[in-house]
Write a protein that holds these residues in place. Structure first.
Motif, PDB file in Angstrom:
ATOM      1  N   LEU A   1      10.705   5.620   1.277  1.00  0.00           N
ATOM      2  CA  LEU A   1       9.450   5.993   0.133  1.00  0.00           C
ATOM      3  C   LEU A   1       8.146   6.078   0.640  1.00  0.00           C
ATOM      4  O   LEU A   1       7.306   6.741   0.082  1.00  0.00           O
ATOM      5  CB  LEU A   1       9.486   4.980  -1.060  1.00  0.00           C
ATOM      6  CG  LEU A   1       8.603   5.305  -2.313  1.00  0.00           C
ATOM      7  CD1 LEU A   1       9.316   6.440  -2.893  1.00  0.00           C
ATOM      8  CD2 LEU A   1       8.930   3.819  -3.038  1.00  0.00           C
ATOM      9  N   GLY A   2       7.935   5.422   1.762  1.00  0.00           N
ATOM     10  CA  GLY A   2       6.263   5.385   2.351  1.00  0.00           C
ATOM     11  C   GLY A   2       6.322   6.747   3.171  1.00  0.00           C
ATOM     12  O   GLY A   2       5.087   6.708   3.587  1.00  0.00           O
ATOM     13  N   PHE A   3       7.195   7.496   3.352  1.00  0.00           N
ATOM     14  CA  PHE A   3       7.087   8.662   4.514  1.00  0.00           C
ATOM     15  C   PHE A   3       6.809   9.816   3.388  1.00  0.00           C
ATOM     16  O   PHE A   3       6.923   9.988   2.290  1.00  0.00           O
ATOM     17  CB  PHE A   3       8.151   8.932   5.290  1.00  0.00           C
ATOM     18  CG  PHE A   3       8.423   7.880   6.336  1.00  0.00           C
ATOM     19  CD1 PHE A   3       7.906   8.084   7.468  1.00  0.00           C
ATOM     20  CD2 PHE A   3       9.064   6.685   6.229  1.00  0.00           C
ATOM     21  CE1 PHE A   3       8.046   7.129   8.822  1.00  0.00           C
ATOM     22  CE2 PHE A   3       9.467   5.900   7.222  1.00  0.00           C
ATOM     23  CZ  PHE A   3       8.869   6.224   8.491  1.00  0.00           C
ATOM     24  N   LYS A   4       5.964  10.711   4.001  1.00  0.00           N
ATOM     25  CA  LYS A   4       5.571  12.062   3.393  1.00  0.00           C
ATOM     26  C   LYS A   4       6.149  13.325   4.397  1.00  0.00           C
ATOM     27  O   LYS A   4       5.624  13.325   5.311  1.00  0.00           O
ATOM     28  CB  LYS A   4       4.202  12.139   2.929  1.00  0.00           C
ATOM     29  CG  LYS A   4       3.701  11.216   1.895  1.00  0.00           C
ATOM     30  CD  LYS A   4       2.295  11.488   1.666  1.00  0.00           C
ATOM     31  CE  LYS A   4       1.935  10.422   0.648  1.00  0.00           C
ATOM     32  NZ  LYS A   4       0.284  10.622   0.359  1.00  0.00           N
TER      33      LYS A   4
ATOM     34  N   LYS B   1       0.862  -1.116   0.079  1.00  0.00           N
ATOM     35  CA  LYS B   1       0.017   0.203  -0.034  1.00  0.00           C
ATOM     36  C   LYS B   1       0.752   1.267  -0.079  1.00  0.00           C
ATOM     37  O   LYS B   1       0.530   2.247  -0.695  1.00  0.00           O
ATOM     38  CB  LYS B   1      -0.878  -0.208   1.298  1.00  0.00           C
ATOM     39  CG  LYS B   1      -1.877  -0.965   1.162  1.00  0.00           C
ATOM     40  CD  LYS B   1      -3.100  -0.965   2.357  1.00  0.00           C
ATOM     41  CE  LYS B   1      -4.143  -2.042   2.175  1.00  0.00           C
ATOM     42  NZ  LYS B   1      -4.961  -2.028   3.289  1.00  0.00           N
ATOM     43  N   GLU B   2       1.915   1.108   0.680  1.00  0.00           N
ATOM     44  CA  GLU B   2       2.773   2.438   1.045  1.00  0.00           C
ATOM     45  C   GLU B   2       3.740   2.790  -0.423  1.00  0.00           C
ATOM     46  O   GLU B   2       4.154   3.783  -0.654  1.00  0.00           O
ATOM     47  CB  GLU B   2       3.842   2.477   2.044  1.00  0.00           C
ATOM     48  CG  GLU B   2       5.013   1.613   1.950  1.00  0.00           C
ATOM     49  CD  GLU B   2       5.892   1.522   2.964  1.00  0.00           C
ATOM     50  OE1 GLU B   2       5.618   2.363   3.849  1.00  0.00           O
ATOM     51  OE2 GLU B   2       6.905   0.619   2.980  1.00  0.00           O
ATOM     52  N   THR B   3       3.786   1.614  -1.411  1.00  0.00           N
ATOM     53  CA  THR B   3       4.455   1.982  -2.578  1.00  0.00           C
ATOM     54  C   THR B   3       3.826   2.144  -3.685  1.00  0.00           C
ATOM     55  O   THR B   3       4.210   1.851  -4.794  1.00  0.00           O
ATOM     56  CB  THR B   3       5.461   0.890  -2.767  1.00  0.00           C
ATOM     57  OG1 THR B   3       4.850  -0.396  -2.436  1.00  0.00           O
ATOM     58  CG2 THR B   3       6.819   0.683  -1.602  1.00  0.00           C
TER      59      THR B   3
END
Length: 299
Positions: A269-272, A99-101
């Protein structure tokens, strides 16, 4: 048993790590007591290994007072510095990571219906304490991925799921370091996963006899002490028996092959905003029952 490739007095050797005393015994000494020809590399050792050999080695260690080398006095290498073939990788094999990618190439579904396979070059793999090169001339989006690695112990094709454990030698940790911009640029994952030094492995291979099956181990990564990934291998979408059986359909798995089983949520990559590695960052990958693999990102 815990197996290691290490450097001591400027010479590379393979050995058994004694967890209780934190010492390493050279396999040469053990094999001398068994009156057997000693393997020269971890790949050779895995090729000759079976359940009887492992039991004989355990007996010899128990019955003899070996003089071990303190772990602190050696340099741990990748357990298999030069894998015989490319490392076989699984993408998006934890639901939370899938989901995060979202948006990366490699599948049209958020949650894969079938395993996503690709491969990764490690020539050589690097060991615990080694530097992960930043390759700053081509990427500023280097990411970390803690993964459980399965080391195949014998050749097999069309393997049944219920027989999968018979084909396993043991387990180790791999940090599937990834250059995300290169992944996206090329529309596939091979190049972005295969930069030099981007495959830390170790610290040991743990023989399968020490890990209960099915494999349910805590898995975690930290960057500069901050927990980034925290899950359990029981959360794999496609578990180890499925992976081994599915991969071996019409394709021979060979002794020494390494399969990495995917990474949980919490990659940079999963962080904003993104949390990619920065020069000097310390990355620790931990898996219960195996240990910790720690590397520094090049300054």
């Amino acid at each position: 048993m815990y197996f290691t490739t290490y450097e001591y007095n400027k010479a590379e050797d393979i050995g058994v790590f004694l967890k209780e005393t934190k010492e390493i015994i050279s396999i040469k000494g053990i094999f001398q007591h068994m009156d057997r020809e000693c393997p020269e590399s971890m790949n050779e050792f895995i090729e000759m290994s079976d359940a009887d050999l492992i039991k004989d080695m355990e007996r010899v260690i128990k019955d003899n007072n070996f003089e071990g080398i303190p772990e602190s006095d050696v340099k741990l290498c990748a357990p298999i510095p030069y894998p015989k073939r490319n490392i076989i990788c699984l993408g998006k094999n934890y639901i939370d990571h899938a989901k995060e990618t979202q948006g990366l190439p490699g599948g049209t579904e958020d949650i894969p219906k079938f395993p996503i396979y690709f491969s990764k070059i490690a020539s050589p793999a690097i060991g615990d304490g080694d530097i992960i090169l930043n390759h700053s001339e081509i990427t500023d989006m280097v990411d970390y991925e803690v993964e459980l690695a399965v080391v195949i112990g014998k050749d097999g094709i069309n393997i049944k799921k219920e027989e999968a454990e018979d084909y396993i030698f043991g387990y180790t940790i791999i940090n599937d370091v990834s250059a995300r911009n290169i992944q996206r640029k090329h529309g596939q994952w091979f190049k972005g996963k295969s930069l030099e030094s981007h495959c830390p492995m170790g610290p040991y291979i743990v023989h399968k006899s020490k890990i209960p099956f099915p494999v349910e181990l805590e898995i975690m990564s930290k960057v500069n002490g901050e927990v980034r990934q925290n899950s359990n291998t029981k959360n794999l979408i496609f578990d180890i028996p499925y992976i081994i059986s599915d991969l071996s359909k019409g394709m021979k798995l060979k002794v020494g092959d390494i399969i990495i089983t995917g990474t949980p949520a919490g990659v940079g990559l999963g962080f904003k905003p993104f949390k990619f590695l920065k020069p000097g960052d310390i990355v620790e990958c931990y898996i219960e029952g195996i240990g910790s693999l720690t590397n520094k990102f090049e300054e």
